[in-house]
Scaffold this motif. Structure first.
Motif, mmCIF file in Angstrom:
data_model
loop_
_atom_site.group_PDB
_atom_site.id
_atom_site.type_symbol
_atom_site.label_atom_id
_atom_site.label_comp_id
_atom_site.label_asym_id
_atom_site.label_seq_id
_atom_site.Cartn_x
_atom_site.Cartn_y
_atom_site.Cartn_z
ATOM 1 N N ALA A 1 0.749 -1.098 0.024
ATOM 2 C CA ALA A 1 0.087 0.035 0.114
ATOM 3 C C ALA A 1 0.909 1.330 0.087
ATOM 4 N N GLN A 2 1.858 1.263 0.761
ATOM 5 C CA GLN A 2 2.955 2.456 1.047
ATOM 6 C C GLN A 2 3.563 2.578 -0.392
ATOM 7 N N GLN A 3 4.070 1.557 -1.067
ATOM 8 C CA GLN A 3 4.481 1.510 -2.471
ATOM 9 C C GLN A 3 3.651 2.272 -3.522
ATOM 10 N N LEU A 4 2.402 1.960 -3.594
ATOM 11 C CA LEU A 4 1.458 2.453 -4.411
ATOM 12 C C LEU A 4 1.270 3.866 -4.108
ATOM 13 N N TYR A 5 1.332 4.277 -3.017
ATOM 14 C CA TYR A 5 1.115 5.635 -2.343
ATOM 15 C C TYR A 5 2.387 6.529 -2.970
ATOM 16 N N GLU A 6 3.448 5.914 -2.770
ATOM 17 C CA GLU A 6 4.577 6.702 -3.102
ATOM 18 C C GLU A 6 4.681 6.851 -4.405
ATOM 19 N N VAL A 7 4.465 5.819 -5.529
ATOM 20 C CA VAL A 7 4.374 5.706 -6.776
ATOM 21 C C VAL A 7 3.368 6.871 -7.355
ATOM 22 N N ALA A 8 2.223 6.965 -6.674
ATOM 23 C CA ALA A 8 1.270 8.057 -7.215
ATOM 24 C C ALA A 8 1.518 9.535 -6.941
ATOM 25 N N MET A 9 2.294 9.465 -5.816
ATOM 26 C CA MET A 9 2.594 11.038 -5.355
ATOM 27 C C MET A 9 3.787 11.278 -6.254
ATOM 28 N N LYS A 10 4.737 10.300 -6.491
ATOM 29 C CA LYS A 10 6.027 10.596 -7.485
ATOM 30 C C LYS A 10 5.432 10.957 -8.848
ATOM 31 N N ASN A 11 4.764 10.364 -9.334
ATOM 32 C CA ASN A 11 3.934 10.468 -10.732
ATOM 33 C C ASN A 11 2.977 11.585 -10.941
ATOM 34 N N LYS A 12 2.676 11.883 -9.752
ATOM 35 C CA LYS A 12 1.469 13.052 -9.663
ATOM 36 C C LYS A 12 0.136 12.644 -10.472
ATOM 37 N N VAL A 13 -0.313 11.459 -10.038
ATOM 38 C CA VAL A 13 -1.476 11.030 -10.298
ATOM 39 C C VAL A 13 -2.430 10.811 -9.241
ATOM 40 N N ILE A 14 -3.518 10.590 -9.359
ATOM 41 C CA ILE A 14 -4.384 10.494 -8.208
ATOM 42 C C ILE A 14 -4.790 8.612 -8.237
ATOM 43 N N LEU A 15 -4.332 8.427 -7.088
ATOM 44 C CA LEU A 15 -4.782 7.023 -6.603
ATOM 45 C C LEU A 15 -5.867 6.986 -5.581
ATOM 46 N N MET A 16 -7.038 6.370 -5.678
ATOM 47 C CA MET A 16 -7.968 6.419 -4.655
ATOM 48 C C MET A 16 -8.565 5.135 -4.519
ATOM 49 N N GLU A 17 -8.778 4.823 -3.273
ATOM 50 C CA GLU A 17 -9.680 3.368 -2.888
ATOM 51 C C GLU A 17 -11.156 3.780 -2.974
ATOM 52 N N ALA A 18 -11.596 2.894 -3.608
ATOM 53 C CA ALA A 18 -13.204 3.000 -3.553
ATOM 54 C C ALA A 18 -13.777 2.820 -2.361
ATOM 55 N N PHE A 19 -13.455 3.410 -1.154
ATOM 56 C CA PHE A 19 -14.320 3.294 0.093
ATOM 57 C C PHE A 19 -15.397 4.104 0.237
ATOM 58 N N LYS A 20 -16.761 3.751 -0.058
ATOM 59 C CA LYS A 20 -17.728 4.732 -0.381
ATOM 60 C C LYS A 20 -18.344 5.440 0.933
ATOM 61 N N LEU A 21 -18.133 4.954 2.044
ATOM 62 C CA LEU A 21 -18.809 5.446 3.195
ATOM 63 C C LEU A 21 -18.305 7.035 3.366
ATOM 64 N N ILE A 22 -17.205 7.302 3.296
ATOM 65 C CA ILE A 22 -16.563 8.352 3.502
ATOM 66 C C ILE A 22 -17.188 9.680 2.574
ATOM 67 N N HIS A 23 -17.443 9.301 1.553
ATOM 68 C CA HIS A 23 -18.081 10.193 0.572
ATOM 69 C C HIS A 23 -19.366 10.383 0.643
#
Length: 320
Positions: free
Chosen positions: A102-124
């Protein structure tokens, strides 16, 4: 307009396509399956004007973002591929099965400046705001979340047939398929977790189907969770403070929300049910983040998702 590709041909993918058709900022232009014929059938069944693919590289050339609804154990590999291609990724829960991944995905997303979002519906969902407002106003000290939903796959499980949800590598049972909801809800409301106590019951293949979890957050709120995929629970959930209690039914939908004010000794009905498909709200947020390049909100949501996977890993380790 965000051009989407989809991975997965299950009911949740059909749900995504349904809400995507209602979003003016989104268009599904391609669908992936290991079988191109199955992808074509999926496109036809959902009345899409889209191309079928059985190759990620070819699909990546056609899209801006990808919706991933594959079995849990495939999330990391597939999300990583598209993030490395600088594609935005809308990924079904859980983010991964391992906090390091999970941390690796987070780091790559931030490095490449793209949006990564988990489809966790409750908070939205709009009704989440009632819980959030209660936490800010009433400073609760404890919560009890009940999440017990009988799985349609349990008859197969009883026969020793373990499909992807209950597979040791692909799904990992109740912990990653159901417990993710109350754990992530608790973390989003009360913050990071500093202590986890848990007990679980396992099926014959070693995956959990019942989880009892006690978490102490850094905010000192204590959350008690009872979760299973082997029965339908009848008891609701509640958040407790010395000034009031907020209760609700169905953690998966946050409906029938009621507030009891201790000083006034009165019950207030805050919310009954939302007939909207809750995926609509999360897709709206994802599209907005992509169009506005909102990496700050993406960072906030990803930290909640990563913390959730960390807690699920602890629960899994405790059951060994």
């Amino acid at each position: 307009m965000i051009k989407f590709g989809t991975i997965g041909t299950s009911m949740i993918s059909e749900e995504f396509i349904s809400v995507a058709k209602q979003n003016q900022n989104v268009k599904v232009v391609s669908c992936y399956s290991r079988s191109k014929e199955k992808a074509k059938e999926f496109i036809k069944a959902n009345e899409l004007k889209a191309r079928a693919f059985d190759n990620f590289q070819e699909m990546a050339n056609e899209i801006d973002a990808v919706y991933i609804a594959s079995p849990n154990g495939l999330h990391f590999e597939q999300a990583m591929y598209f993030l490395q291609q600088q594609k935005h990724v809308f990924l079904e829960k859980p983010l991964t099965l391992d906090v390091k991944q999970a941390q690796q995905l987070y780091e790559v997303a931030m490095k490449n400046k793209v949006i990564l979002m988990e489809a966790f519906k409750l908070i939205h969902a709009p009704q989440y705001n009632f819980l959030d407002d209660f936490v800010k106003k009433y400073s609760p000290f404890a919560a009890t979340f009940s999440t017990n939903k009988y799985s349609s796959r349990m008859p197969d499980v009883k026969k020793g047939i373990f499909n992807s949800v209950f597979d040791e590598k692909l799904g990992k049972g109740s912990t990653y398929d159901m417990l993710v909801y109350p754990v992530e809800l608790a973390i989003s409301l009360f913050g990071p977790v500093k202590e986890v106590k848990s007990m679980s019951s396992q099926l014959s293949n070693g995956v959990n189907f019942v989880d009892a979890v006690l978490m102490k957050h850094e905010s000192n709120v204590i959350t008690n969770i009872m979760c299973s995929k082997s029965s339908n629970g009848l008891v609701g959930s509640e958040i407790l403070s010395d000034e009031g209690t907020i209760s609700f039914q169905e953690v998966l939908r946050l409906n029938k929300i009621n507030l009891y004010d201790i000083e006034e000794k009165k019950n207030y009905n805050l919310f009954d049910d939302d007939k909207e498909d809750m995926m609509k709200y999360e897709l709206d947020v994802f599209a907005k983040m992509v169009l506005e390049d909102d990496l700050q909100l993406s960072d906030y949501l990803l930290k909640i998702s990563c913390e959730t996977v960390r807690v699920l890993n602890i629960v899994e380790q405790n059951s060994l």
